[in-house]
Design an enzyme around this catalytic site. Structure first.
Site, PDB file in Angstrom:
ATOM      1  N   HIS A 140       0.831  -1.206   0.000  1.00  0.00           N
ATOM      2  CA  HIS A 140       0.000   0.000   0.000  1.00  0.00           C
ATOM      3  C   HIS A 140       0.868   1.258   0.000  1.00  0.00           C
ATOM      4  O   HIS A 140       0.661   2.176  -0.806  1.00  0.00           O
ATOM      5  CB  HIS A 140      -0.927  -0.006   1.213  1.00  0.00           C
ATOM      6  CG  HIS A 140      -1.680   1.286   1.403  1.00  0.00           C
ATOM      7  ND1 HIS A 140      -2.639   1.722   0.508  1.00  0.00           N
ATOM      8  CD2 HIS A 140      -1.603   2.251   2.364  1.00  0.00           C
ATOM      9  CE1 HIS A 140      -3.122   2.887   0.923  1.00  0.00           C
ATOM     10  NE2 HIS A 140      -2.509   3.230   2.032  1.00  0.00           N
ATOM     11  N   ARG A 149       4.319  10.408  -5.309  1.00  0.00           N
ATOM     12  CA  ARG A 149       5.680  10.919  -5.121  1.00  0.00           C
ATOM     13  C   ARG A 149       6.555  10.372  -6.247  1.00  0.00           C
ATOM     14  O   ARG A 149       6.227  10.536  -7.411  1.00  0.00           O
ATOM     15  CB  ARG A 149       6.176  10.552  -3.715  1.00  0.00           C
ATOM     16  CG  ARG A 149       5.513  11.434  -2.647  1.00  0.00           C
ATOM     17  CD  ARG A 149       5.994  11.089  -1.243  1.00  0.00           C
ATOM     18  NE  ARG A 149       5.543   9.784  -0.799  1.00  0.00           N
ATOM     19  CZ  ARG A 149       4.436   9.550  -0.056  1.00  0.00           C
ATOM     20  NH1 ARG A 149       3.701  10.551   0.337  1.00  0.00           N
ATOM     21  NH2 ARG A 149       4.094   8.335   0.284  1.00  0.00           N
ATOM     22  N   GLN A 247      -8.228  14.892   1.502  1.00  0.00           N
ATOM     23  CA  GLN A 247      -6.957  14.460   2.094  1.00  0.00           C
ATOM     24  C   GLN A 247      -5.755  15.029   1.348  1.00  0.00           C
ATOM     25  O   GLN A 247      -4.791  15.499   1.969  1.00  0.00           O
ATOM     26  CB  GLN A 247      -6.923  12.922   2.076  1.00  0.00           C
ATOM     27  CG  GLN A 247      -5.747  12.307   2.819  1.00  0.00           C
ATOM     28  CD  GLN A 247      -5.718  10.770   2.674  1.00  0.00           C
ATOM     29  OE1 GLN A 247      -6.675  10.159   2.199  1.00  0.00           O
ATOM     30  NE2 GLN A 247      -4.620  10.162   3.083  1.00  0.00           N
ATOM     31  N   TYR A 251      -3.236  17.420   3.772  1.00  0.00           N
ATOM     32  CA  TYR A 251      -2.396  16.565   4.623  1.00  0.00           C
ATOM     33  C   TYR A 251      -0.959  17.024   4.831  1.00  0.00           C
ATOM     34  O   TYR A 251      -0.265  16.486   5.707  1.00  0.00           O
ATOM     35  CB  TYR A 251      -2.435  15.115   4.115  1.00  0.00           C
ATOM     36  CG  TYR A 251      -1.358  14.743   3.132  1.00  0.00           C
ATOM     37  CD1 TYR A 251      -1.407  15.188   1.808  1.00  0.00           C
ATOM     38  CD2 TYR A 251      -0.270  13.968   3.515  1.00  0.00           C
ATOM     39  CE1 TYR A 251      -0.430  14.852   0.916  1.00  0.00           C
ATOM     40  CE2 TYR A 251       0.720  13.632   2.614  1.00  0.00           C
ATOM     41  CZ  TYR A 251       0.636  14.079   1.313  1.00  0.00           C
ATOM     42  OH  TYR A 251       1.625  13.755   0.433  1.00  0.00           O
TER      43      TYR A 251
END
Lengths: 422, 422
Positions: A140, A149, A247, A251
């Site tokens: 995950h 990223r 999110q 975040y």
């Protein structure tokens, strides 16, 4: 599974084939129905053993339990009695349910003790103090890293050195069956000049398991990996509902907040650590070697099959994911040792969730984010419909069970429907 | 301050000059002493009004309060009665303490009602459900951004659009006076090839204020900025102890965890929103304009002077910071509206902290991280000692008070000593 035996046990209760709630399982939960106020039960087959009635009838008299212990609205006080007592209670129930034990089978109160599970409403099993969410599946974390990223360096430098985690919102944890509304919030996609506000457009589930702590520590004390089991009462399925667009915008730098805090759903039956003992298995090799306080002498992984289904409103459910708890890189003993190594105290009824449990194959990814690769791929349902993220009316159902040598221990399910934004 | 008047009030209680606990303040707390079990009190001068005795003597009989409401170990049940009732209780006490009111002054139970504050042990005032920490000082966020990210773009893109916050650990919140141990954990500085483990070398405080919620919401509901005051019971000083080296290594991508969760300290007296009403002031201009759900029609900033002292063991305390709550970019109404806009439910006794409160000048920075600019500058103490971060034996003391037109309302202090690692 009884602690000491793997002998085949048979019970006088009719247990349907493939039931999660076998004589080896006997999970604890809190239920009520039209007649009965909230109370503690143990599930077997399609029945619930009403422990408060067993207690009234004197079946636990030699255990000297506090009066009314099974009439609480949550298991915290019961769990606080300690493992010695809760194990005795569960083993007593197991003994009473054995085929050749006539004590309850032929007792006049049997009808009152055995409640139909279908007619019961299950409540939140524990009053949750603090809730922590880990991020312990390497697959995950790698998937997320690849998407958002650097695909070449998907895992962040700290990931293999410590079980990354964060504090979650405890107040919004709800039991299976309670619907949720699509949350509203801020989001900003790269094409937007300024942030927008409205219902989330990227509603997701996260397939997780969570453990419930069964013993408290004092501020300043730590729990070693070797002692961790003493502090783990049992497990539940956990759906960490997520609003990906909210999110993504919020975040940095302090972590997930409103993208998660609108709701998390848990399965109502707490499967004890003892019941899962037989399904323990070796975890993945950890390379590089972890620091001494995170090393384990025993196996702490569990072979638990996990499935996620999406059921569009008034239609059939489609399986969209099958995963396994044994894929987790970091195990529960390591999570607990890490969480307390700084002296952070835990209370009975804290909940520590695994983070999304993904496997290596694409059908084992534990979130729509990964299954649709952030909306790039369509997830096909058996109804002919397709999904990138969840749609209003969808019910998400998660199931979990262990099976080995003909023994089965399962969680039942956690389900929840996504309603339109308020 | 009484709601309706700014008239000068005088009391028959001796209140020392510069006392935080004037007749205008009357904060709620929970105390015990050698004779007395935990109970609710209201502070005035060097005394505590024992509300349980007042209740027994019939001073609240017309309010029809639940029996034993002032004998709880926390204020939650009292606060849950609602603002109408808690305001009546506070105003009743204020009335009874007025110089010309003989009802309590000349009552035979007066000696039993008035307890010496020096002899009392203050407990955690509320049982905290969920604890949230915001990051609402622009100066603090800018300082951190300059140190660790891009000095030219210190604020992250989301910062001026929403009050960034995260969930913190509720179990480790402790009352003033309880010492803490230096936490152990993982850290990795750029010069280290692999992470190390041991006591934190960068122990810090964070100067914050926190509000305690006084009214619950249902899951799915939101609180508007206009209604926010109905949900805020009062405020406490908050020291968000931080281990900077642990935090720096762990916090990507899910935010602070073990670098904070070992302890947070709060002041024991909850200063009500009503008492602070008189010290409300306009907040900073918010540019760019915030989204409609974050806009406020009224002022929600408060002029509260804040100070931090470091006291090396057995030595005198030195002031290292003076700041003010009015510097906050995001106010409490915006924090609460944002927190609940996604439907996240709140309970009575949730704690929402401001984040480090820094001002523009270097002497107003609310953490050692900023005061020493991550260890580059030495912070001089009056004892001749110097600090970059905290040393074992140091006691951190935070004070806060509002003062205007001769009226003073204060928090007392939150203090805690840093002991060596266990």
């Amino acid at each position: 599974m009884s602690d000491s035996t793997t002998n085949t046990l048979s019970t006088w209760v009719e247990v349907p084939k493939n039931s999660d709630f076998t004589i080896y399982n006997l999970p604890f939960g809190v239920f009520k129905n039209k007649r009965l106020s909230p109370r503690t039960g143990i599930a077997i087959g399609d029945k619930i053993v009403d422990l408060s009635v067993l207690d009234q009838e004197g079946f636990f008299s030699d255990l000297f339990l506090p009066e009314g212990i099974f009439l609480n609205e949550a298991l915290n006080e019961l769990i606080s009695l300690g493992k010695v007592q809760t194990k005795k209670i569960r083993e007593r129930v197991q003994d009473l349910l054995l085929a050749d034990n006539e004590k309850l089978r032929d007792h006049s109160a049997r009808g009152k003790v055995m409640v139909n599970r279908k007619e019961a409403e299950m409540l939140l099993p524990v009053k949750i103090g603090d809730y922590t969410d880990f991020y312990s599946s390497m697959e995950h974390a790698t998937n997320v890293g690849k998407m958002f990223r650097d695909p070449e360096n998907a895992l962040l430098p700290n990931w293999k050195h410590l079980p990354v985690g964060y504090h979650g919102r405890a107040s919004s944890i709800i039991p299976s069956g309670v619907p949720i509304h699509r949350p509203k919030g801020q989001f900003k996609t790269p094409d937007m000049e300024t942030p927008g506000f409205g219902p989330s457009k990227k509603m997701d589930f996260e397939l997780e398991l969570a453990f419930i702590t069964g013993k408290s520590t004092k501020l300043g004390d730590s729990v070693s990996t070797a002692d961790a089991e003493d502090y783990i009462f049992g497990f539940v399925l956990f759906n960490d509902w997520s609003a990906r667009d909210i999110q993504a915008w919020e975040y940095v730098p302090l972590g997930p907040f409103l993208g998660k805090s609108f709701a998390s759903s848990i399965s109502p039956w707490v499967v004890t650590l003892e019941a899962l003992e037989y399904f323990k298995t070796e975890g993945p090799v950890q390379e590089p070697e972890v620091l001494p306080y995170l090393q384990c002498e025993k196996a702490y992984s569990f072979d638990i099959n996990l499935e996620v289904y999406i059921q569009p409103e008034d239609k059939k459910a489609s399986k969209v994911c099958q995963s396994n708890f044994k894929y987790m890189y970091w195990n529960v003993a390591q999570q607990l040792a890490h969480h307390t190594v700084n002296g952070c105290n835990i209370n009975v009824g804290d909940l520590m969730a695994s983070g999304t449990i993904s496997g290596k194959t694409e059908d084992s990814f534990g979130s729509m984010l990964e299954l649709s690769w952030n909306g790039k791929n369509l997830v096909k349902l058996e109804t002919g419909e397709e999904r990138t993220f969840l749609e209003d009316g969808d019910t998400v159902i998660m199931k979990g069970y262990s099976e080995k040598d003909g023994f089965r221990v399962g969680f039942g399910e956690v389900k929840g429907q996504l309603l339109p934004a308020k």
